[in-house]
Structure formats: structure tokens, C-alpha cells
Design a protein around this motif. Structure first.
Motif, PDB file in Angstrom:
ATOM      1  N   MET A 379     -47.077  74.576  94.927  1.00  0.00           N
ATOM      2  CA  MET A 379     -47.200  75.734  94.128  1.00  0.00           C
ATOM      3  C   MET A 379     -48.534  76.851  94.358  1.00  0.00           C
ATOM      4  SD  MET A 379     -46.561  73.425  90.466  1.00  0.00           S
ATOM      5  CE  MET A 379     -45.241  72.463  90.310  1.00  0.00           C
ATOM      6  N   LYS A 380     -49.553  75.856  94.930  1.00  0.00           N
ATOM      7  CA  LYS A 380     -50.570  76.862  95.070  1.00  0.00           C
ATOM      8  C   LYS A 380     -50.272  77.353  96.530  1.00  0.00           C
ATOM      9  CE  LYS A 380     -54.029  73.527  93.277  1.00  0.00           C
ATOM     10  NZ  LYS A 380     -55.062  72.623  93.649  1.00  0.00           N
ATOM     11  N   SER A 381     -49.519  77.058  97.245  1.00  0.00           N
ATOM     12  CA  SER A 381     -49.389  78.023  98.428  1.00  0.00           C
ATOM     13  C   SER A 381     -48.345  78.981  98.329  1.00  0.00           C
ATOM     14  CB  SER A 381     -48.729  76.819  99.534  1.00  0.00           C
ATOM     15  OG  SER A 381     -48.157  77.739 100.559  1.00  0.00           O
ATOM     16  N   TRP A 382     -47.397  78.731  97.168  1.00  0.00           N
ATOM     17  CA  TRP A 382     -46.253  79.749  96.710  1.00  0.00           C
ATOM     18  C   TRP A 382     -47.335  80.868  95.970  1.00  0.00           C
ATOM     19  CZ3 TRP A 382     -44.707  81.227  91.873  1.00  0.00           C
ATOM     20  CH2 TRP A 382     -43.732  82.119  91.920  1.00  0.00           C
ATOM     21  N   LYS A 384     -50.184  81.556  96.419  1.00  0.00           N
ATOM     22  CA  LYS A 384     -51.188  82.553  97.562  1.00  0.00           C
ATOM     23  C   LYS A 384     -50.258  83.527  98.300  1.00  0.00           C
ATOM     24  CE  LYS A 384     -54.582  81.240 101.016  1.00  0.00           C
ATOM     25  NZ  LYS A 384     -54.861  80.247 101.961  1.00  0.00           N
ATOM     26  N   ASN A 385     -49.033  83.074  98.468  1.00  0.00           N
ATOM     27  CA  ASN A 385     -48.304  83.798  99.332  1.00  0.00           C
ATOM     28  C   ASN A 385     -47.722  85.022  98.309  1.00  0.00           C
ATOM     29  OD1 ASN A 385     -48.454  82.135 101.761  1.00  0.00           O
ATOM     30  ND2 ASN A 385     -46.583  81.354 101.298  1.00  0.00           N
ATOM     31  N   ILE A 386     -47.512  84.920  97.087  1.00  0.00           N
ATOM     32  CA  ILE A 386     -47.027  86.125  96.307  1.00  0.00           C
ATOM     33  C   ILE A 386     -48.262  86.782  96.313  1.00  0.00           C
ATOM     34  CG2 ILE A 386     -46.647  86.565  93.822  1.00  0.00           C
ATOM     35  CD1 ILE A 386     -44.188  85.605  95.333  1.00  0.00           C
ATOM     36  N   VAL A 387     -49.663  86.432  96.002  1.00  0.00           N
ATOM     37  CA  VAL A 387     -50.676  87.290  95.877  1.00  0.00           C
ATOM     38  C   VAL A 387     -50.826  88.028  97.174  1.00  0.00           C
ATOM     39  CG1 VAL A 387     -53.101  87.238  95.568  1.00  0.00           C
ATOM     40  CG2 VAL A 387     -51.834  85.970  93.994  1.00  0.00           C
ATOM     41  N   LYS A 388     -50.796  87.458  98.327  1.00  0.00           N
ATOM     42  CA  LYS A 388     -50.907  88.141  99.402  1.00  0.00           C
ATOM     43  C   LYS A 388     -49.911  89.312  99.769  1.00  0.00           C
ATOM     44  CE  LYS A 388     -53.473  84.741 102.625  1.00  0.00           C
ATOM     45  NZ  LYS A 388     -53.218  84.121 103.634  1.00  0.00           N
ATOM     46  N   SER A 389     -48.790  89.006  99.200  1.00  0.00           N
ATOM     47  CA  SER A 389     -47.687  89.851  99.649  1.00  0.00           C
ATOM     48  C   SER A 389     -47.808  91.078  98.654  1.00  0.00           C
ATOM     49  CB  SER A 389     -46.399  89.207  99.295  1.00  0.00           C
ATOM     50  OG  SER A 389     -46.107  89.102  98.039  1.00  0.00           O
ATOM     51  N   ASN A 390     -48.790  90.994  97.617  1.00  0.00           N
ATOM     52  CA  ASN A 390     -48.783  92.197  96.931  1.00  0.00           C
ATOM     53  C   ASN A 390     -50.282  92.613  96.703  1.00  0.00           C
ATOM     54  OD1 ASN A 390     -49.329  93.619  94.193  1.00  0.00           O
ATOM     55  ND2 ASN A 390     -47.253  93.030  93.526  1.00  0.00           N
ATOM     56  N   SER A 391     -50.536  93.838  97.407  1.00  0.00           N
ATOM     57  CA  SER A 391     -52.159  94.106  97.519  1.00  0.00           C
ATOM     58  C   SER A 391     -52.738  94.435  96.293  1.00  0.00           C
ATOM     59  CB  SER A 391     -52.025  95.562  98.380  1.00  0.00           C
ATOM     60  OG  SER A 391     -51.318  96.409  97.802  1.00  0.00           O
ATOM     61  N   THR A 392     -51.882  94.948  95.146  1.00  0.00           N
ATOM     62  CA  THR A 392     -52.595  95.089  93.962  1.00  0.00           C
ATOM     63  C   THR A 392     -52.663  94.016  93.220  1.00  0.00           C
ATOM     64  OG1 THR A 392     -51.220  97.182  93.622  1.00  0.00           O
ATOM     65  CG2 THR A 392     -52.162  96.248  91.662  1.00  0.00           C
ATOM     66  N   VAL A 393     -52.127  92.880  93.190  1.00  0.00           N
ATOM     67  CA  VAL A 393     -52.408  91.798  92.475  1.00  0.00           C
ATOM     68  C   VAL A 393     -53.548  91.095  93.233  1.00  0.00           C
ATOM     69  CG1 VAL A 393     -51.443  89.129  92.223  1.00  0.00           C
ATOM     70  CG2 VAL A 393     -50.068  91.402  92.119  1.00  0.00           C
ATOM     71  N   GLU A 394     -53.409  91.124  94.943  1.00  0.00           N
ATOM     72  CA  GLU A 394     -54.687  90.654  95.440  1.00  0.00           C
ATOM     73  C   GLU A 394     -55.966  91.152  94.958  1.00  0.00           C
ATOM     74  OE1 GLU A 394     -55.729  89.742 100.276  1.00  0.00           O
ATOM     75  OE2 GLU A 394     -54.289  91.467  99.738  1.00  0.00           O
ATOM     76  N   ARG A 395     -56.077  92.452  94.863  1.00  0.00           N
ATOM     77  CA  ARG A 395     -57.153  93.173  94.435  1.00  0.00           C
ATOM     78  C   ARG A 395     -57.635  92.667  93.124  1.00  0.00           C
ATOM     79  NH1 ARG A 395     -54.789  97.841  96.930  1.00  0.00           N
ATOM     80  NH2 ARG A 395     -54.152  98.570  94.826  1.00  0.00           N
ATOM     81  N   PHE A 396     -56.733  92.670  92.386  1.00  0.00           N
ATOM     82  CA  PHE A 396     -57.152  92.204  90.881  1.00  0.00           C
ATOM     83  C   PHE A 396     -57.651  90.659  90.870  1.00  0.00           C
ATOM     84  CE2 PHE A 396     -55.650  89.983  86.921  1.00  0.00           C
ATOM     85  CZ  PHE A 396     -56.426  90.845  86.168  1.00  0.00           C
ATOM     86  N   ALA A 397     -56.979  89.774  91.881  1.00  0.00           N
ATOM     87  CA  ALA A 397     -57.446  88.454  91.780  1.00  0.00           C
ATOM     88  C   ALA A 397     -58.935  88.492  92.399  1.00  0.00           C
ATOM     89  CB  ALA A 397     -56.320  87.580  92.852  1.00  0.00           C
ATOM     90  N   ARG A 398     -59.146  89.091  93.681  1.00  0.00           N
ATOM     91  CA  ARG A 398     -60.659  89.168  94.046  1.00  0.00           C
ATOM     92  C   ARG A 398     -61.547  89.666  93.185  1.00  0.00           C
ATOM     93  NH1 ARG A 398     -59.105  91.985 100.130  1.00  0.00           N
ATOM     94  NH2 ARG A 398     -58.269  90.194 101.101  1.00  0.00           N
ATOM     95  N   ARG A 399     -61.188  90.840  92.406  1.00  0.00           N
ATOM     96  CA  ARG A 399     -61.918  91.240  91.203  1.00  0.00           C
ATOM     97  C   ARG A 399     -62.345  90.180  90.197  1.00  0.00           C
ATOM     98  NH1 ARG A 399     -60.738  97.096  88.428  1.00  0.00           N
ATOM     99  NH2 ARG A 399     -62.588  97.536  87.667  1.00  0.00           N
TER     100      ARG A 399
END
Length: 403
Positions: A379-382, A384-399
Motif C-alpha cells: 500500500m505504501k509503495s502504491w 508513493k507511486n501515485i504521489v510521484k505521478s502527480n506533481s501537484t500532489v507531490e508538491r503538496f505532500a512535500r509542503r
């Protein structure tokens, strides 16, 4: 377009133990070097008069990229005919992403005179059951396994680091061979790095293509079945579903590939191994990447421990697994089996064996909603891959993490 396989060359001794065999693979202006590191004791058995090895290794690659394969050396007549007339049309029929192509080569009508029988020795359920069935218990002397192999053909991943990963498993297999008196053959290669196959869909092609290098040594090679022949299915995602057909197509007349133990279910193979304590002590099924022990937490460890319980052999779990981990997580493991038994054949077999042997499944296993550790990791890997595939979500997660 053509993929041209040049004549192979022995480059010379790499060290005291190995020689390197190389062959140039050319596609238009592009060319790369395929290599195999061959033990010195097996160099005289190389059948490099034919291009059989390289054709089988690159067959799926050529079909994926719309290449005809052209070889500078002949191809064994049986193999050449079966590829062009049966296997290639079959593969196009089961995978629409593959393209019709031809293997263009001269026909080799000679034969090699290997007099050994072999199989792989990963120490998993499939390999150990084959060693027992066609080695320790084989009644026909000419068909009895005497040589075990471990090959770096993709299971250990892609990239430059896969050789190091593969080498960490060699001593495990070598130790088994020494204890039981088998000849050991191990070959390193960059074939998986160059072809970049999804290993699950190509493992039979990669492994058997390497064995085709040694037609002067082997006359029979048992390729351990992944599924019973009763579950034959033209399913491209795993050649274990159609190995009985495939192995005949890539045999050569000199070397016969056999789908071993394909009349047994995985549970029956486990029972066969459990009946041989000295072999059972070498069982290694783990996905953790640590070759020293079975973790008792990954999916393959879980299904193997459940199978041992299903056949009433909980007593041997402690020999190769951490029985305390199994005891503490047994409800979760049984629950996973119940959830997967309708979709995954291995868990269906385990569940039906438990019912046949009147093994009670606790009520808590039926109502449990706590996932196994390997499910959580998935689940964690899944995510993580979803987050990586969506730059907006990735930026939000980093924030969020930086706040």
C-alpha cells in the motif's frame, strides 16, 4: 527492420574461474554487446556453433520492436521450425502488443552429444521438488538430475548492481550441491539488462536460452513448473501458464526441456519436500532480499507456512522459519488466504487442503481487517507511486512534510 546476431567470441579468461563469451547484437546503426561469464570447467561444453541461445533470448524483444532476427550462424533445425511455425504465431495470438516476425537463419542439422541432466537450484519450492522428483527419487538413470544451476538472467533485477545481488545467493546453492553431491553450474550475464523484460513474463525464455549454451553438456533440462499442467492457460503475463507448450518449442533435438513436477500442486510439492528433512533444511522462499534466512513476513514465506500447516507439518515450520512470527501473525495470514482464495490458485489449494484435513480456521480470521505486513508495504509503495505521478500532489505532500 532487422536485429542481427553476430558470431560469438570467447574473449579470454576473466579470472582463474571464468571466461567471458560475447556477441554483438546490431539494430541498424545501433549495436550492443551481450556477455556471459562461463566457468572454466564448462568452456569445452559450449555449443557456440549455433545461435540458439541468442535467438531465444531476443525473441520477445524482436517481437516487441518489430524486428526480424537475422543470424550469422545457423540455428538448430527443430528450434528454427518451431519458432517460425508455432511459437511466434502463438505469442501473437495471446498478446496483441507483439508483432509477427521471422527468424532468418541457416538450418543446423547436426546434433550435440550432451549426457547430463540438470535443473535450477534456487532452493525454492519448485526447484527443490524437482531435485527430489527427478534427482533423489528418479528411477530412470539416463533421466536422473546430476547438475544444478543458478543463473543471473533477470530474477535479481536490472542494472549494473544485479550481478552483485545474484552473487549473494550463489553460496546458498553451492552449499546444497556440495551436501548432496551435485555438479554446480553458475553463469552471470547482462542479458536481462539489455532486453529489459518484465521478468515474470519472460523468465522461461531467459533461463532456457542460457542453458542452450551448453548443448554439449545437457541432453535434458528440467524447468521447474510454476503451475500444474491442469491450469494450462495461454496467458502472456507468466510463461508458467503455458510452459508445456513453450518448452517443446524451444527444445532443439540435442537438448530437451521438460516442465518438471507439473502434475503436482504447490501444496503437494511442499509435502514432497517436507518428507525429506535434509532437503527441507535448505528451503528458501523469501522475497526480503536477505539470502541468509526466510523472514516469515513476506507473501511467499506466508503462503509456504500456511501450506505446511495445511498438510499437518507445523512441526517443520520452525526448521526454516521463525515460528514465533508465524504464531503471532497466524490470524492475519489465514485472513489473507481467505480473501485471496478465489483469485489466487496457491491460496485456493491451501484452503481446500485445510478443509480436507479438517483444520479449523478461527472465526477471527474470517472477520479480521488488519492487513499483513507485506500488504501494508504494498500500500505504501502504491501511494508513493501515485504521489510521484502527480506533481501537484507531490508538491503538496512535500509542503506538508516541511511544515
Amino acid at each position: 527492420m532487422q536485429l542481427i546476431i553476430k558470431k560469438p567470441h570467447l574473449e579470454g579468461k576473466m579470472n582463474s574461474d571464468n571466461w567471458r563469451l560475447t556477441v554483438q547484437i546490431t539494430r541498424g546503426a545501433d549495436s550492443h554487446t551481450l556477455w556471459y561469464d562461463i566457468p572454466s570447467s564448462f568452456v569445452d561444453y559450449l555449443s557456440i556453433e549455433v545461435a540458439d541461445t541468442f535467438v531465444v533470448a531476443y525473441l520477445l524483444y524482436a517481437m516487441q520492436h518489430r524486428y526480424d532476427i537475422v543470424t550469422e550462424q545457423p540455428v538448430s533445425s527443430h528450434l528454427l521450425a518451431m519458432l517460425n511455425e508455432y511459437l511466434i504465431p502463438f505469442l501473437c495470438g495471446i498478446n496483441k502488443n507483439l508483432h509477427p516476425m521471422k527468424v532468418i537463419a541457416q538450418e543446423y542439422t547436426g546434433s550435440f552429444n550432451g549426457n547430463h541432466c540438470g535443473t535450477g537450484i534456487s532452493c525454492g519450492i519448485d526447484s527443490l521438488s524437482t531435485v527430489i522428483y527427478h534427482g533423489l527419487e528418479e528411477q530412470v538413470k539416463s533421466r536422473k538430475v546430476d547438475t544444478l544451476t543458478l543463473l543471473n538472467t533477470g530474477y535479481y533485477g536490472h542494472g549494473e548492481g544485479n550481478s552483485e545481488h545474484y552473487l549473494s545467493y550463489v553460496s546458498q546453492s553451492e552449499q546444497f550441491c556440495k551436501e548432496f553431491g551435485y555438479t554446480f553450474l553458475t553463469v552471470d550475464s547482462n542479458v536481462s539488462n539489455l532486453t529489459q523484460y518484465d521478468f515474470l513474463s519472460a523468465h522461461t525464455y531467459l533461463t532456457c536460452s542460457t542453458i542452450l549454451l551448453f548443448q554439449k553438456y545437457f541432453h535434458t533440462y528440467y524447468y521447474a513448473s510454476g503451475y500444474p499442467v491442469f491450469n494450462f492457460e495461454p496467458n502472456f503475463k507468466d510463461p508458467a501458464y503455458y510452459d508445456t507448450f513453450l518448452l517443446n518449442c524451444i527444445s532443439t533435438g540435442s537438448l530437451d526441456f521438460v516442465s518438471s513436477c507439473n502434475i503436482f500442486s504447490r501444496v503437494e510439492k511442499t509435502k514432497l519436500i517436507a518428507a525429506h528433512p535434509s532437503v527441507m533444511n535448505h528451503l528458501y522462499v523469501c522475497l526480503s532480499g536477505d539470502a541468509t534466512h526466510n523472514c516469515a513476513k513476506c507473501e511467499k514465506c506466508v503462503r509456504t507456512m500456511l501450506a505446511l500447516e495445511a498438510i499437518g507439518r507445523q512441526d517443520v515450520i520452525t526448521d526454516v522459519f521463525d515460528a514465533e512470527i508465524y504464531r503471532k501473525n497466524r490470524i492475519r495470514y489465514l485472513s489473507y488466504m481467505l480473501r485471496k482464495r478465489k483469485k489466487k490458485i496457491y491460496y485456493k489449494e491451501i484452503y481446500e487442503t485445510m478443509r480436507q484435513n479438517n483444520i479449523a480456521i478461527p472465526l477471527f480470521a474470517h472477520i479480521n481487517i488488519i492487513p499483513c505486513q507485506f500488504e501494508l508495504m504494498g500500500m505504501k509503495s502504491w501511494i508513493k507511486n501515485i504521489v510521484k505521478s502527480n506533481s501537484t500532489v507531490e508538491r503538496f505532500a512535500r509542503r506538508l512534510m516541511s511544515d
